[in-house]
Design an enzyme around this catalytic site. Structure first.
Site, short mmCIF file in Angstrom:
data_model
loop_
_atom_site.label_atom_id
_atom_site.label_comp_id
_atom_site.label_asym_id
_atom_site.label_seq_id
_atom_site.Cartn_x
_atom_site.Cartn_y
_atom_site.Cartn_z
N LYS A 52 50.85 29.41 54.09
CA LYS A 52 49.51 29.52 54.68
C LYS A 52 49.56 29.58 56.21
O LYS A 52 48.77 30.28 56.84
CB LYS A 52 48.63 28.36 54.20
N TYR B 215 53.78 25.61 50.29
CA TYR B 215 52.40 26.10 50.41
C TYR B 215 51.96 26.13 51.88
O TYR B 215 51.38 27.12 52.35
CB TYR B 215 51.50 25.19 49.59
P1 NDP Z 1 42.60 29.30 41.54
O1 NDP Z 1 43.87 28.72 41.05
O2 NDP Z 1 41.30 28.82 40.97
O3 NDP Z 1 42.63 30.88 41.42
C1 NDP Z 1 43.75 31.61 41.88
C2 NDP Z 1 43.46 33.07 41.79
O4 NDP Z 1 44.61 33.76 42.26
C3 NDP Z 1 43.20 33.51 40.36
O5 NDP Z 1 42.18 34.48 40.37
C4 NDP Z 1 44.53 34.13 39.97
O6 NDP Z 1 44.36 35.20 39.06
C5 NDP Z 1 44.99 34.71 41.29
N1 NDP Z 1 46.43 34.96 41.32
C6 NDP Z 1 47.44 34.05 41.34
N2 NDP Z 1 48.62 34.70 41.37
C7 NDP Z 1 48.35 36.03 41.37
C8 NDP Z 1 49.13 37.19 41.40
N3 NDP Z 1 50.47 37.15 41.42
N4 NDP Z 1 48.51 38.40 41.40
C9 NDP Z 1 47.18 38.47 41.38
N5 NDP Z 1 46.36 37.41 41.34
C10 NDP Z 1 46.95 36.20 41.34
O7 NDP Z 1 42.63 29.08 43.12
P2 NDP Z 1 41.46 28.94 44.21
O8 NDP Z 1 40.31 29.77 43.85
O9 NDP Z 1 41.31 27.50 44.49
O10 NDP Z 1 42.24 29.54 45.48
C11 NDP Z 1 42.01 30.85 45.98
C12 NDP Z 1 42.70 30.96 47.34
O11 NDP Z 1 42.20 29.96 48.21
C13 NDP Z 1 44.22 30.72 47.26
O12 NDP Z 1 44.87 31.56 48.18
C14 NDP Z 1 44.35 29.27 47.69
O13 NDP Z 1 45.62 29.01 48.23
C15 NDP Z 1 43.26 29.18 48.72
N6 NDP Z 1 42.81 27.84 49.01
C16 NDP Z 1 42.28 27.04 48.03
C17 NDP Z 1 41.85 25.76 48.33
C18 NDP Z 1 41.27 24.82 47.31
O14 NDP Z 1 41.06 23.64 47.66
N7 NDP Z 1 40.98 25.26 46.09
C19 NDP Z 1 41.97 25.24 49.70
C20 NDP Z 1 42.53 26.16 50.64
C21 NDP Z 1 42.93 27.41 50.30
P3 NDP Z 1 44.96 35.27 37.57
O15 NDP Z 1 45.71 33.98 37.33
O16 NDP Z 1 43.76 35.43 36.72
O17 NDP Z 1 45.82 36.47 37.63
#
Ligand code: NDP
Length: 246
Positions: free
Chosen positions: A158, A154
């Site tokens: 990033k 990860y």
């Molecule tokens: P969630 O796990 O809550 O949501 C992840 C999202 O990514 C969902 O909408 C999912 O959609 C989508 N997703 C995953 N794989 C795919 C794919 N192959 N194609 C399309 N959509 C995809 O994560 P967060 O909201 O927490 O995270 C969002 C972003 O922020 C990420 O990049 C994460 O790395 C980053 N981030 C999060 C942090 C945290 O503390 N939460 C901290 C730092 C960064 P679905 O499964 O419905 O297709």
């Protein structure tokens, strides 16, 4: 006045968490939101936006599948003839210590978080160059800046997004396109729900602002970077982490 009236914004991973908050906020500022997630998962976000009087459409989007990304971009161009904002938000984590990390978990995280962003940018960049305008905003992480044990895959993905952002910013600045990243700290979403309630409190105590972040905290930063107020900002990483990493 709404900051983003009529701008067309593609948000990946718009079904939940941070991506959903970004989609809702961009729409509240007047953007036409193209909400992408796998299957029909983005529909609930679009329903929420519509109920608030905003404009959005839901799209089946898998960022690991170039054909799926290209189909969403083609549908967007057919409907709106432009794409002003791309938010590379979709991401996954598959945490494991390096000694035990399976190649599949390395590949899945890199393919989604880093190569997925490449695929989405490839699909929209020619349009933005022709428009001589565009905003590309990628969601990286404090983990890409500071590292974190158990997250080698990860962190690499990033940190890769940060280099990607800076190099691309240099390439396309002369075309009127800005490229920035937002680096969240610990945000309360599905991704972090594996951390038990007690551990949440322990984490919050370690964060200078004494709380976990919310998806809305990240949406605020993204909306700013997408707006005209940020027109002289490119190649930057905006940390939204409560002071977790300075
Ligand atoms: P969630 O796990 O809550 O949501 C992840 C999202 O990514 C969902 O909408 C999912 O959609 C989508 N997703 C995953 N794989 C795919 C794919 N192959 N194609 C399309 N959509 C995809 O994560 P967060 O909201 O927490 O995270 C969002 C972003 O922020 C990420 O990049 C994460 O790395 C980053 N981030 C999060 C942090 C945290 O503390 N939460 C901290 C730092 C960064 P679905 O499964 O419905 O297709």
């Amino acid at each position: 006045m709404l900051k983003l009236e009529g701008r067309v914004a593609l948000v990946t991973g718009a079904s939940r968490g941070i991506g959903r908050a970004i989609a809702v906020r961009l729409a509240a500022q007047g953007a036409v939101v193209i909400a992408g997630a796998r299957g029909t998962n983005a529909q609930a976000t679009v329903d929420e936006i519509a109920a608030a009087g905003g404009r959005a459409t839901a799209h089946a989007l898998d960022i690991t599948d170039a054909a799926s990304v290209e189909a969403v971009v083609a549908a967007t161009l057919a409907a709106h003839q432009r794409i002003d904002i791309l938010v590379n938000n979709a991401g996954i984590a598959k945490d494991q210590l390096m000694l035990r990390m399976k190649r599949d978990d390395w590949d899945a995280v890199l393919n989604t978080n880093l190569t997925g962003a490449y695929t989405c940018v490839q699909a929209v960049l020619k349009t933005m160059v022709k428009q001589r305008a565009g905003r590309i905003i990628s969601i990286t992480s404090v983990v890409g800046q500071a590292g974190n044990a158990g997250q080698v895959n990860y962190a690499a993905s990033k940190a890769g997004l940060i280099g990607f952002t800076k190099a691309l910013a240099l390439e396309v600045a002369s075309r009127g396109i800005t490229v920035n990243a937002v680096a969240p700290g610990l945000i309360d979403t599905d991704m972090t729900k594996g951390i038990s309630e007690g551990a949440h409190e322990e984490w919050a105590a370690k964060i200078p602002l004494k709380r976990l972040g919310t998806p809305d905290d990240i949406a605020s930063a993204v909306t700013f970077l997408a707006s005209d107020e940020a027109s002289y900002i490119t190649g930057q990483v905006l940390a939204v982490n409560g002071g977790m990493y300075l």
